[in-house]
Design a protein around this motif. Structure first.
Motif, mmCIF file in Angstrom:
data_model
loop_
_atom_site.group_PDB
_atom_site.id
_atom_site.type_symbol
_atom_site.label_atom_id
_atom_site.label_comp_id
_atom_site.label_asym_id
_atom_site.label_seq_id
_atom_site.Cartn_x
_atom_site.Cartn_y
_atom_site.Cartn_z
ATOM 1 N N VAL A 109 0.851 -1.190 0.000
ATOM 2 C CA VAL A 109 0.000 0.000 0.000
ATOM 3 C C VAL A 109 0.888 1.241 0.000
ATOM 4 C CG1 VAL A 109 -1.931 1.152 1.146
ATOM 5 C CG2 VAL A 109 -1.612 -1.315 1.422
ATOM 6 N N ALA A 110 0.532 2.229 -0.834
ATOM 7 C CA ALA A 110 1.315 3.460 -0.885
ATOM 8 C C ALA A 110 0.517 4.530 -1.622
ATOM 9 C CB ALA A 110 2.654 3.232 -1.589
ATOM 10 N N ALA A 114 3.947 7.434 -5.022
ATOM 11 C CA ALA A 114 4.966 6.527 -4.482
ATOM 12 C C ALA A 114 4.988 5.203 -5.240
ATOM 13 C CB ALA A 114 4.714 6.285 -3.001
ATOM 14 N N LEU A 115 3.810 4.704 -5.599
ATOM 15 C CA LEU A 115 3.766 3.447 -6.344
ATOM 16 C C LEU A 115 4.478 3.568 -7.685
ATOM 17 C CD1 LEU A 115 0.132 2.217 -5.597
ATOM 18 C CD2 LEU A 115 2.268 1.245 -4.735
ATOM 19 N N GLU A 116 4.388 4.738 -8.301
ATOM 20 C CA GLU A 116 5.120 4.964 -9.547
ATOM 21 C C GLU A 116 6.625 5.039 -9.282
ATOM 22 O OE1 GLU A 116 4.292 5.189 -12.869
ATOM 23 O OE2 GLU A 116 2.418 4.306 -12.139
ATOM 24 N N GLU A 117 6.995 5.672 -8.184
ATOM 25 C CA GLU A 117 8.417 5.858 -7.882
ATOM 26 C C GLU A 117 9.108 4.545 -7.509
ATOM 27 O OE1 GLU A 117 8.396 10.507 -6.421
ATOM 28 O OE2 GLU A 117 7.964 8.938 -4.950
ATOM 29 N N SER A 136 -1.869 8.869 1.495
ATOM 30 C CA SER A 136 -0.527 9.357 1.790
ATOM 31 C C SER A 136 0.288 8.204 2.341
ATOM 32 C CB SER A 136 -0.572 10.509 2.805
ATOM 33 O OG SER A 136 -0.964 10.014 4.086
ATOM 34 N N ALA A 137 1.597 8.436 2.482
ATOM 35 C CA ALA A 137 2.443 7.414 3.100
ATOM 36 C C ALA A 137 2.041 7.178 4.547
ATOM 37 C CB ALA A 137 3.913 7.829 3.017
ATOM 38 N N GLY A 138 1.628 8.253 5.234
ATOM 39 C CA GLY A 138 1.167 8.097 6.608
ATOM 40 C C GLY A 138 -0.090 7.252 6.690
ATOM 41 N N ALA A 139 -1.021 7.486 5.756
ATOM 42 C CA ALA A 139 -2.259 6.702 5.727
ATOM 43 C C ALA A 139 -1.964 5.241 5.412
ATOM 44 C CB ALA A 139 -3.223 7.286 4.699
ATOM 45 N N ALA A 153 2.053 -4.646 3.519
ATOM 46 C CA ALA A 153 3.140 -3.733 3.855
ATOM 47 C C ALA A 153 2.878 -2.390 3.202
ATOM 48 C CB ALA A 153 4.480 -4.293 3.403
ATOM 49 N N ALA A 154 3.531 -1.369 3.728
ATOM 50 C CA ALA A 154 3.412 -0.017 3.185
ATOM 51 C C ALA A 154 4.766 0.441 2.670
ATOM 52 C CB ALA A 154 2.921 0.954 4.262
ATOM 53 N N MET A 155 4.737 1.364 1.703
ATOM 54 C CA MET A 155 5.947 2.038 1.248
ATOM 55 C C MET A 155 5.923 3.459 1.801
ATOM 56 S SD MET A 155 8.146 0.447 -0.766
ATOM 57 C CE MET A 155 8.254 -1.041 -1.795
#
Length: 273
Positions: A109-110, A114-117, A136-139, A153-155
């Motif tokens: 999840v990101a 971020a998923l593109e990066e 957001s990354a925080g979310a 997992a999150a990025m």
């Protein structure tokens, strides 16, 4: 941290929450961790317009995807100026609940940007995982922390692990100058010239006036970057965010703004790159 001319003591700084986002990390690096206010996207810009916060920090461009979705939110604001910029080379961490093994992860999840990066890394290292967007990354980190599944997992930034009680399984993902985000700090009063400044302009023009406007701009300032934005009114109407070298108070740029109403001043601020 920014100079006192940009951020005075006790100023309330709004950022895209929840805590643990890259914007939160940028604000901590710029202003320290006191007086930071986490807000969702709509509330963030409403608070700045209402002056219930003194500044907000927003990611506006990235090296990978260009303009972010938040740039158009900034352009819709009135009586607000860009007062600082902050570029940062990012290195993502893969964050999961403690005890999670990398081979257990089925969903990442990101934020969509971020998923593109991190796409090149995921394509190579974890090609089979499902990729889900978050606000957001925080979310994303919060979702993983509050969930019951051990295969998610999150990025995000490494600091999100501490905030949300997660573990970093991999660090430094896509780290480097090729993965740089630029934030704008928004406020209500332009800072004085620093001697090494950048001015951001919004050009709104139709096709017949486009060449004339570009010629006027070329005769007034050195162009650093141009980002096209949707015209929103017609197919032959265009909007461009243009960064030029110098401060809006310099005679050539001041004359351009006085003589060409199609240019709107977004802000002048110390140049960071």
């Amino acid at each position: 941290m920014l100079s006192m001319s940009i951020c005075t003591a006790g100023a309330r700084i709004g950022y895209l929450g929840p805590a643990g986002s890259w914007t939160h990390q940028a604000c901590v690096e710029l202003f320290g961790d006191a007086d930071l206010v986490a807000l969702d996207r709509q509330a963030l810009f409403e608070a700045l317009q209402a002056k219930t916060v003194d500044r907000v920090c927003v990611p506006v461009t990235t090296a990978v995807v260009g303009a972010t979705p938040y740039l158009d939110d900034v352009l819709a604001l009135e009586g607000v100026h860009v007062v600082a910029e902050y570029p940062k080379a990012l290195g993502y961490s893969l964050l999961a609940r403690p005890g999670t093994r990398r081979q257990d992860i089925r969903t990442v999840v990101a934020h969509p940007v971020a998923l593109e990066e991190v796409k090149p890394w995921l394509d190579l290292e974890m090609p089979g995982v499902e990729r889900k967007p978050a606000a957001s990354a925080g979310a994303a980190a919060q979702l993983v922390a509050q969930g019951t599944a051990s295969d998610m997992a999150a990025m995000g930034p490494p600091g999100a692990a501490r905030i949300h009680g997660l573990a970093a399984i991999v660090n430094g993902i896509e780290e480097g100058p090729h993965n740089t985000t630029r934030w704008w700090v928004l406020g209500h009063a332009l800072p004085a010239p620093s001697g090494n400044d950048k001015t951001s302009l919004l050009l709104t023009v139709d096709e017949t006036g486009f060449q004339r406007s570009l010629q006027a701009l070329a005769g007034s300032a050195r162009v650093l970057a141009i980002y096209e934005r949707p015209g929103r009114k017609s197919l032959d109407g265009h909007r461009y965010v243009i960064d030029v070298a110098g401060h809006a108070s310099q005679p050539q740029i001041a004359r351009l703004l006085a003589r060409h109403v199609e240019f709107r001043l977004l802000g002048s601020y110390p140049r960071r790159y």
